[in-house]
Design a protein around this motif. Structure first.
Motif, PDB file in Angstrom:
ATOM      1  N   LYS A  63       2.100  22.153  23.237  1.00  0.00           N
ATOM      2  CA  LYS A  63       1.182  23.032  22.513  1.00  0.00           C
ATOM      3  C   LYS A  63       1.991  23.906  21.560  1.00  0.00           C
ATOM      4  N   ARG A  64       1.298  24.421  20.547  1.00  0.00           N
ATOM      5  CA  ARG A  64       1.936  25.315  19.584  1.00  0.00           C
ATOM      6  C   ARG A  64       1.744  26.765  20.012  1.00  0.00           C
ATOM      7  N   LEU A  65       2.794  27.544  19.868  1.00  0.00           N
ATOM      8  CA  LEU A  65       2.687  28.988  20.068  1.00  0.00           C
ATOM      9  C   LEU A  65       3.386  29.657  18.892  1.00  0.00           C
ATOM     10  N   ALA A  66       2.893  30.820  18.491  1.00  0.00           N
ATOM     11  CA  ALA A  66       3.520  31.579  17.408  1.00  0.00           C
ATOM     12  C   ALA A  66       3.714  30.702  16.165  1.00  0.00           C
ATOM     13  N   GLU A  67       2.685  29.905  15.843  1.00  0.00           N
ATOM     14  CA  GLU A  67       2.642  29.083  14.612  1.00  0.00           C
ATOM     15  C   GLU A  67       3.619  27.920  14.600  1.00  0.00           C
ATOM     16  N   THR A  68       4.916  28.180  14.674  1.00  0.00           N
ATOM     17  CA  THR A  68       5.866  27.063  14.581  1.00  0.00           C
ATOM     18  C   THR A  68       6.647  26.847  15.877  1.00  0.00           C
ATOM     19  N   GLY A  69       6.276  27.523  16.947  1.00  0.00           N
ATOM     20  CA  GLY A  69       6.923  27.287  18.238  1.00  0.00           C
ATOM     21  C   GLY A  69       6.251  26.118  18.950  1.00  0.00           C
ATOM     22  N   VAL A  70       7.034  25.324  19.673  1.00  0.00           N
ATOM     23  CA  VAL A  70       6.489  24.174  20.406  1.00  0.00           C
ATOM     24  C   VAL A  70       6.875  24.320  21.873  1.00  0.00           C
ATOM     25  N   VAL A  71       5.881  24.180  22.739  1.00  0.00           N
ATOM     26  CA  VAL A  71       6.149  24.259  24.173  1.00  0.00           C
ATOM     27  C   VAL A  71       5.710  22.957  24.823  1.00  0.00           C
ATOM     28  N   GLY A  72       6.608  22.328  25.543  1.00  0.00           N
ATOM     29  CA  GLY A  72       6.289  21.090  26.264  1.00  0.00           C
ATOM     30  C   GLY A  72       6.357  21.352  27.756  1.00  0.00           C
ATOM     31  N   LEU A  73       5.649  20.537  28.528  1.00  0.00           N
ATOM     32  CA  LEU A  73       5.664  20.736  29.978  1.00  0.00           C
ATOM     33  C   LEU A  73       5.885  19.396  30.686  1.00  0.00           C
ATOM     34  N   ILE A  74       6.905  19.368  31.538  1.00  0.00           N
ATOM     35  CA  ILE A  74       7.137  18.199  32.402  1.00  0.00           C
ATOM     36  C   ILE A  74       6.737  18.641  33.812  1.00  0.00           C
ATOM     37  N   ASP A  75       5.774  17.934  34.373  1.00  0.00           N
ATOM     38  CA  ASP A  75       5.202  18.345  35.659  1.00  0.00           C
ATOM     39  C   ASP A  75       5.494  17.263  36.688  1.00  0.00           C
ATOM     40  N   SER A  76       6.162  17.647  37.782  1.00  0.00           N
ATOM     41  CA  SER A  76       6.488  16.662  38.817  1.00  0.00           C
ATOM     42  C   SER A  76       5.246  16.265  39.606  1.00  0.00           C
ATOM     43  N   GLY A  77       4.190  17.078  39.508  1.00  0.00           N
ATOM     44  CA  GLY A  77       2.997  16.833  40.310  1.00  0.00           C
ATOM     45  C   GLY A  77       3.144  17.378  41.720  1.00  0.00           C
ATOM     46  N   LYS A  78       4.351  17.865  42.048  1.00  0.00           N
ATOM     47  CA  LYS A  78       4.568  18.445  43.383  1.00  0.00           C
ATOM     48  C   LYS A  78       4.691  19.960  43.250  1.00  0.00           C
ATOM     49  N   PRO A  79       4.296  20.675  44.304  1.00  0.00           N
ATOM     50  CA  PRO A  79       4.418  22.136  44.188  1.00  0.00           C
ATOM     51  C   PRO A  79       5.876  22.552  44.048  1.00  0.00           C
ATOM     52  N   GLY A  80       6.083  23.700  43.457  1.00  0.00           N
ATOM     53  CA  GLY A  80       7.458  24.185  43.286  1.00  0.00           C
ATOM     54  C   GLY A  80       7.526  25.138  42.128  1.00  0.00           C
ATOM     55  N   PRO A  81       8.699  25.708  41.886  1.00  0.00           N
ATOM     56  CA  PRO A  81       8.840  26.697  40.814  1.00  0.00           C
ATOM     57  C   PRO A  81       8.867  26.057  39.425  1.00  0.00           C
TER      58      PRO A  81
END
Ligand code: ZN
Ligand code: ZN
Length: 404
Positions: A63-81
């Protein structure tokens, strides 16, 4: 007895995992591509698209944040930090003087701080983490805009980068020209300085230069203020506490025979500790006002607190050093001087436990000696795989062992 020969530090090869070793060519290619297409703070539109495209191919949602910032998420599907890995994407308004094949193609723009390599290393780390999978929890990939004096870190925090999922630990590294290639430092506590800026308008009474007794000369007052301000660090600050107070600009007057009505000074203060920061601000204001008053002038002060110091979490810094020792050997994980430069990674470190690492990238044998922001700045690209490996292992180890 003959002395046992030990291998020179520089001969020790980093221990790379096979997935990272396989990306040694790609990380350089990515870095060179970004290097050729630099964009300055909050104009990182093409860089953001490039990052999004790369992550999309890996099936990492963004997703985009602050116009030109890009945030990606890798999710293991398992609980954790959740660990956040951060790379800054912006270049500088510098015209590159290097003539290598991958020099900047945008006139007046150059990746002269090495942020191109941060993006390349984080993209490759994302690839390894996504393809090999995570032991638990999530990895947030934060490609932020505007680190160079534009507080992109602050904009990302305001836009919620540390929430949903909530970040438990933030990690970033910076290629570091004061340090030899192959070395890594993760300092305990403060590593990058707090940054404050000030403007002092010294208001006097203008007039004819031949009749100074009928004026209140702001040039003389400004000169006295500069001299007196230099007592703050030498006479007020504890000698064991680092502080810098620089008057970097001074402007007044238009002609040889006119006393101007105003002189304007600009400068910066760099400190590491809150009490020293407060003390220097207080003394600056007091000295500027009373010196101006003593000389028949007054001063208008615009004081701006820009960034706090970047302070590493000590336990997490030791955790990162342990991993770095496994990768490059304990003799190459070194101590380093903190920098009086500022870094908006402090915006994250203010809110969550964080570690900011220096990745040595100087190599005099290859002519790579120019400092950050210099038009001939370059890095030893041979250090990039170790940087990728560090991102990968810090993320995996943190997620494996949870909140500690
Ligand atoms: Zn920089
Ligand atoms: Zn930088």
């Amino acid at each position: 007895m003959p002395r046992r020969k030990s291998r020179p530090v520089s001969a020790v090869k980093p221990e790379l995992s096979p997935e990272v070793a396989a990306l040694a060519g790609e990380v350089v290619e990515l870095r060179r591509h970004i290097h050729q297409h630099p964009e300055v703070a909050f104009e990182e539109y093409e860089t953001a698209k490039f990052v999004e495209k790369y992550l999309k191919r890996l099936k990492i949602p963004t997703k985009r944040l602050a116009e030109t910032g890009v945030v990606g998420l890798i999710d293991s599907g398992k609980p954790g930090p959740t660990i956040m890995l951060r790379a800054d994407m912006d270049a500088l308004p510098v015209t590159e003087e290097n003539t290598h094949s991958y020099a900047s193609k945008n006139p007046g723009r150059m990746h002269a701080c090495g942020h191109d390599s941060h993006v390349a290393m984080l993209l490759c780390a994302a690839k390894v983490l996504k393809q090999a999978g995570l032991p638990a929890g999530k990895v947030k990939l934060c490609f932020q805009p505007g680190e160079e004096g534009a507080d992109g870190g602050g904009a990302m925090v305001k836009a919620g980068v540390l929430n949903s999922p909530k970040v438990d630990f933030a990690f970033a590294l910076h290629v570091w020209l004061p340090m030899e290639a192959g070395k890594i430092a993760a300092l305990d506590g403060p590593c990058m300085a707090a940054v404050d800026e000030f403007t002092l308008d010294v208001i006097g009474v203008g007039g004819h230069a031949a009749y100074p007794h009928k004026s209140a000369d702001p040039v003389v007052a400004a000169a006295a203020i500069v001299g007196n301000l230099h007592t703050v660090v030498s006479r007020n600050v504890n000698p064991f506490a680092p502080a810098v107070l620089t008057v970097a600009s001074i402007n007044a007057g238009t002609a040889f025979n006119i006393i101007p009505p105003k002189a304007t000074m600009k400068g910066t203060i760099r400190t590491f500790h809150k009490d020293v920061r407060n003390l220097v601000e207080r003394r600056l204001k007091s000295i500027a006002s009373s010196t101006a008053k003593a000389l028949g002038c007054k001063v208008e002060i615009d004081f701006r607190r820009m960034l706090g110091a970047t302070v590493n979490n000590r336990a997490k810094a030791e955790f990162v050093r342990g991993i770095a020792r496994d990768i490059i050997g304990k003799r190459k994980v070194v101590d380093a001087e903190p920098s009086m430069g500022g870094e908006d990674f402090s915006r994250y470190a203010d809110k969550v436990p964080a570690v900011f690492v220096y990745l040595g990238a100087k190599n005099p044998a290859k002519g790579i000696v120019y400092p950050h922001h210099h038009p001939r700045f370059d890095i030893d690209e041979d250090v990039l795989p170790s940087g990728v490996e560090l991102h990968v292992r810090v993320a995996r180890e943190f997620l494996k062992h949870g909140r500690r």
